[in-house]
Write an enzyme that holds these catalytic residues in place. Structure first.
Site, short mmCIF file in Angstrom:
data_model
loop_
_atom_site.label_atom_id
_atom_site.label_comp_id
_atom_site.label_asym_id
_atom_site.label_seq_id
_atom_site.Cartn_x
_atom_site.Cartn_y
_atom_site.Cartn_z
N THR A 147 0.85 -1.26 0.06
CA THR A 147 -0.12 -0.03 0.07
C THR A 147 0.88 1.19 -0.11
O THR A 147 1.96 1.39 0.64
CB THR A 147 -0.92 0.06 1.08
OG1 THR A 147 -1.62 -1.21 1.10
CG2 THR A 147 -1.54 1.21 1.62
N GLY A 201 -4.50 -4.35 7.00
CA GLY A 201 -5.31 -3.34 7.26
C GLY A 201 -6.56 -3.69 8.44
O GLY A 201 -6.94 -2.85 9.27
N1 GLY Z 1 -3.33 -1.67 4.42
C1 GLY Z 1 -4.06 -1.96 3.18
C2 GLY Z 1 -5.02 -3.01 3.37
O1 GLY Z 1 -5.01 -3.70 4.13
O2 GLY Z 1 -5.91 -2.97 2.59
#
Ligand code: GLY
Length: 261
Positions: A147, A201
């Site tokens: 990301t 995330g």
């Molecule tokens: N940090 C990005 C996701 O988990 O979607």
């Protein structure tokens, strides 16, 4: 991670920094620098955002993005599959609507926002196809990460943060991570910090990680680097790893991570 790939990533990161910094030097607001830097990384296939995004279990690039300015204004999208630069859609939500977050906006909404589109094939690289195949055959894969984000402070002292991602390889269709959720993967407050997170995330959401860093700086008077480390320790307690980039309203920026990348 071959030496060639690492070199390419470093080159792209430098291009992203240059794109943002040139704007800041010319007096542009922080959020424009953030968007410019993110454009470079979304267009570069090495990163898990825009072209080169991680693929869902059904082989689609389904992307999330968020843009927030230190005055509290924020826009985000989740589950976009045709917006060339998802950060542009996030910016459009912030600047052109009275809402904060759109899930899978319609073609008409996207056209109305005036953002460029591509077919879903544009985003899908051979490398991501291979990663998905590996993940689905029970093999190892590393695209839990990648990301991208940017944080900036401009000559007027305003700060901004943006994040863009394809999520996690082999994620279930419809899964939403931390990146588009203000306070989880992205946050900005002119009284504390601008912050963008990368990593698993779910753990960042459970920890409300980005807002936590802001609160630690604002109320507990912690230094940004200490605040980010403490929040990342909380992420680790939820079995997550990753990193954060932080630019405070005053003073030096910080970069902390507990992941290999
Ligand atoms: N940090 C990005 C996701 O988990 O979607």
């Amino acid at each position: 991670s071959t030496p060639e790939r690492i070199a390419q990533v470093e080159l792209d990161l430098q291009r992203a920094l240059d794109a943002g910094y040139q704007l800041l030097e010319s007096g542009a607001p922080a959020h424009e620098a953030v968007v410019a830097a993110i454009h470079v990384m979304e267009d570069a296939p090495e990163f898990n955002a825009g072209r080169g995004a991680a693929l869902t279990s059904d082989g689609i690039a389904q992307m999330d993005a968020c843009l927030m300015t230190g005055d509290g204004e924020v826009g985000a999208v989740t589950g976009v599959s045709t917006v060339k630069n998802p950060i542009d859609a996030a910016r459009a939500v912030k600047e052109q609507t009275k809402h904060v977050l759109f899930a899978d906006p319609t073609d008409a909404e996207i056209a109305d926002w005036g953002v460029a589109t591509e077919s879903n094939e544009y985003f899908i690289t051979e490398q991501r196809r291979q990663s998905l195949a590996e993940a689905q055959s029970g093999g190892d894969e590393w695209e839990k990460h990648g990301t991208i984000g940017a944080v900036a402070r401009d000559s007027s002292g305003n700060i901004a943060a943006g994040t863009s991602t394809g999520g996690i390889t082999n994620q279930m269709p419809g899964r939403v991570g931390d990146s588009p959720l203000p306070g989880c993967g992205t946050y900005a407050n002119n009284d504390s910090v601008a912050i963008s997170c990368t990593g698993i995330g779910e753990a960042f959401v459970k920890e409300v990680a980005a807002h936590q860093v802001s609160d630690r700086v604002l109320y507990a008077k912690e230094e940004p680097v200490e605040a980010a480390k403490a929040a990342l320790d909380g992420v680790a307690r939820h079995h997550g790893d990753g990193g954060m980039i932080v630019v405070p309203a005053h003073g030096e920026g910080a970069m902390v991570f507990n992941s290999e990348m």
